[in-house]
Design an enzyme around this catalytic site. Structure first.
Site, PDB file in Angstrom:
ATOM      1  N   MET A  10       0.851  -1.191   0.000  1.00 16.10           N
ATOM      2  CA  MET A  10       0.000   0.000   0.000  1.00 16.10           C
ATOM      3  C   MET A  10       0.887   1.243   0.000  1.00 16.10           C
ATOM      4  O   MET A  10       2.067   1.175   0.366  1.00 16.10           O
ATOM      5  CB  MET A  10      -0.876   0.063   1.269  1.00 16.10           C
ATOM      6  CG  MET A  10      -1.798  -1.112   1.484  1.00 16.10           C
ATOM      7  SD  MET A  10      -3.330  -0.942   0.549  1.00 16.10           S
ATOM      8  CE  MET A  10      -4.119  -2.509   0.981  1.00 16.10           C
ATOM      9  N   ASP A  12       0.956   4.504   2.170  1.00 13.21           N
ATOM     10  CA  ASP A  12       0.391   5.068   3.387  1.00 13.21           C
ATOM     11  C   ASP A  12       0.270   6.583   3.258  1.00 13.21           C
ATOM     12  O   ASP A  12       1.244   7.264   2.914  1.00 13.21           O
ATOM     13  CB  ASP A  12       1.283   4.742   4.591  1.00 13.21           C
ATOM     14  CG  ASP A  12       1.242   3.273   4.971  1.00 13.21           C
ATOM     15  OD1 ASP A  12       0.311   2.580   4.535  1.00 13.21           O
ATOM     16  OD2 ASP A  12       2.147   2.824   5.707  1.00 13.21           O
ATOM     17  N   GLY A  40       1.773  -6.916   3.870  1.00 13.89           N
ATOM     18  CA  GLY A  40       2.781  -7.797   3.284  1.00 13.89           C
ATOM     19  C   GLY A  40       4.105  -7.093   3.091  1.00 13.89           C
ATOM     20  O   GLY A  40       5.163  -7.597   3.480  1.00 13.89           O
ATOM     21  N   GLU A 138      -4.939  -9.115   3.086  1.00 11.55           N
ATOM     22  CA  GLU A 138      -5.229  -7.951   2.249  1.00 11.55           C
ATOM     23  C   GLU A 138      -5.240  -8.307   0.762  1.00 11.55           C
ATOM     24  O   GLU A 138      -5.243  -7.417  -0.084  1.00 11.55           O
ATOM     25  CB  GLU A 138      -4.222  -6.828   2.534  1.00 11.55           C
ATOM     26  CG  GLU A 138      -4.440  -6.185   3.893  1.00 11.55           C
ATOM     27  CD  GLU A 138      -3.474  -5.060   4.185  1.00 11.55           C
ATOM     28  OE1 GLU A 138      -3.828  -4.195   5.004  1.00 11.55           O
ATOM     29  OE2 GLU A 138      -2.356  -5.039   3.624  1.00 11.55           O
ATOM     30  N   GLU A 222       0.292  -3.406  24.793  1.00 14.99           N
ATOM     31  CA  GLU A 222       0.900  -3.100  26.093  1.00 14.99           C
ATOM     32  C   GLU A 222       0.832  -4.270  27.071  1.00 14.99           C
ATOM     33  O   GLU A 222       1.446  -4.210  28.141  1.00 14.99           O
ATOM     34  CB  GLU A 222       0.217  -1.880  26.708  1.00 14.99           C
ATOM     35  CG  GLU A 222       0.424  -0.597  25.894  1.00 14.99           C
ATOM     36  CD  GLU A 222      -0.322   0.578  26.469  1.00 14.99           C
ATOM     37  OE1 GLU A 222      -1.138   0.358  27.403  1.00 14.99           O
ATOM     38  OE2 GLU A 222      -0.110   1.708  26.011  1.00 14.99           O
ATOM     39  N   GLY A 224       1.713  -7.419  26.115  1.00 13.60           N
ATOM     40  CA  GLY A 224       2.695  -8.415  25.705  1.00 13.60           C
ATOM     41  C   GLY A 224       2.198  -9.326  24.601  1.00 13.60           C
ATOM     42  O   GLY A 224       1.421  -8.916  23.738  1.00 13.60           O
ATOM     43  N   ASP A 251       3.101  -5.486  12.138  1.00 13.71           N
ATOM     44  CA  ASP A 251       3.887  -5.974  11.003  1.00 13.71           C
ATOM     45  C   ASP A 251       5.371  -6.041  11.352  1.00 13.71           C
ATOM     46  O   ASP A 251       6.082  -6.949  10.907  1.00 13.71           O
ATOM     47  CB  ASP A 251       3.672  -5.080   9.788  1.00 13.71           C
ATOM     48  CG  ASP A 251       2.237  -5.088   9.311  1.00 13.71           C
ATOM     49  OD1 ASP A 251       1.559  -6.121   9.489  1.00 13.71           O
ATOM     50  OD2 ASP A 251       1.785  -4.062   8.766  1.00 13.71           O
TER      51      ASP A 251
END
Length: 302
Positions: A10, A12, A40, A138, A222, A224, A251
């Site tokens: 993509m 962004d 990806g 996606e 936050e 874990g 990602d």
């Protein structure tokens, strides 16, 4: 080749704002950046920056965004032999980030929605030389299912990040994946179970193990990371940082985990490294621009 990433790219379009706008409201943003993204591509870039040799199988449009995406892949050492061009628009992702680093994202799949099982077959020889196949959602589900079957046929482990999550996912067709890696909100959508507390997250993850999933790894921000299998249960403690922008942290986690796994790390150590890498990424703005190289990551860890 170490890793084949079969999935999305993509562009962004990132707006930084004091808060998220209300429905129907026009709000002045504080800053804007444009960068390369897509789940990806993000995962591929993270793994490559850490030292893995990555083959990317994806589709771009025939527009200016595609040219920028190709240059970005090449600059980051990605094998672009199967970055395929299709008429029309490339994928884009408008992203809004507030002052707490939280984000809201809309994706327009564009050319990503035209990646086909035949594209995977065309790359079969190159894919067969990889040690891990990494997938997301996606691109069309039939393409994802075909990639999973290809991995099984070739004897290559498969990691599936079920994002963006969809209730249409057919568990019978994904049960052979080696690693299933949702976050807690994706886990809730996929299972129909609550994931507010750690006990609820564990119960939801166990329901997937009960359906045949070998390893379920739930990223909890936050809180874990939880890893569950029929034999294993581990909670990887969070790494405390001051978040600036959480875009792409999941990602970063998957890219680092994939790199660590194919580099010979045991899974628990790979999860700990990935947790630290994702935490490091949220201390900087942007998506791929926040991903450290191996040298930078080593310095950040002290």
């Amino acid at each position: 080749m170490d890793i084949a990433v079969i999935g999305s790219n993509m562009v962004d379009l990132i707006t930084y704002t004091s808060r998220m706008p209300q429905l129907g409201e026009t709000l002045a943003g504080q800053d804007f950046q444009m960068g390369c993204g897509g789940k990806g591509a993000n995962q591929a870039i993270a793994a490559s920056r850490l030292g893995s040799h990555v083959l990317m199988l994806t589709r771009v449009g025939d527009d200016l965004f595609a040219q920028n995406t190709m240059r970005n892949f090449e600059a980051n050492g990605i094998d672009t032999s199967f970055v395929l061009t299709t008429p029309g628009a490339s994928g884009v992702a408008p992203i809004f980030v507030d002052e707490q680093g939280r984000n809201s994202i809309v994706i327009v799949k564009g050319a990503n929605d035209l990646l086909t099982p035949a594209d995977i077959d065309a790359a079969r020889d190159e894919t067969s030389r990889c040690r891990l196949i990494v997938l997301q959602l996606e691109v069309p589900l039939e393409t994802v299912y075909h990639a999973i079957q290809t991995g099984q046929d070739l004897g290559i482990p498969v990691l599936l990040n079920p994002a963006p999550a969809t209730p249409e996912l057919d568990y019978a067709r994904i049960a052979t994946v080696d690693w299933f890696m949702p976050n807690e909100s994706e886990l809730a959508l996929l299972t129909g179970l609550p994931t507010t507390t750690l006990d609820e997250v564990e119960a939801a993850a166990r329901s997937l193990v009960g359906k045949g999933m070998r390893n379920v790894v739930v990223t909890l921000g936050e809180r874990g990371v939880l890893w569950l299998s029929a034999e294993e249960k581990h909670l990887v403690e969070p790494v405390s940082v001051q978040a600036v922008d959480t875009t792409g942290a999941g990602d970063a986690f998957i890219g680092c985990f994939s790199h660590a796994l194919v580099s010979g790390k045991d899974p628990l150590e790979a999860l700990r490294l990935a947790n630290a890498y994702a935490a490091d990424s949220v201390t900087r703005r942007g998506t791929q621009t926040s991903y450290a190289t191996a040298e930078e990551f080593e310095l950040a860890r002290g």
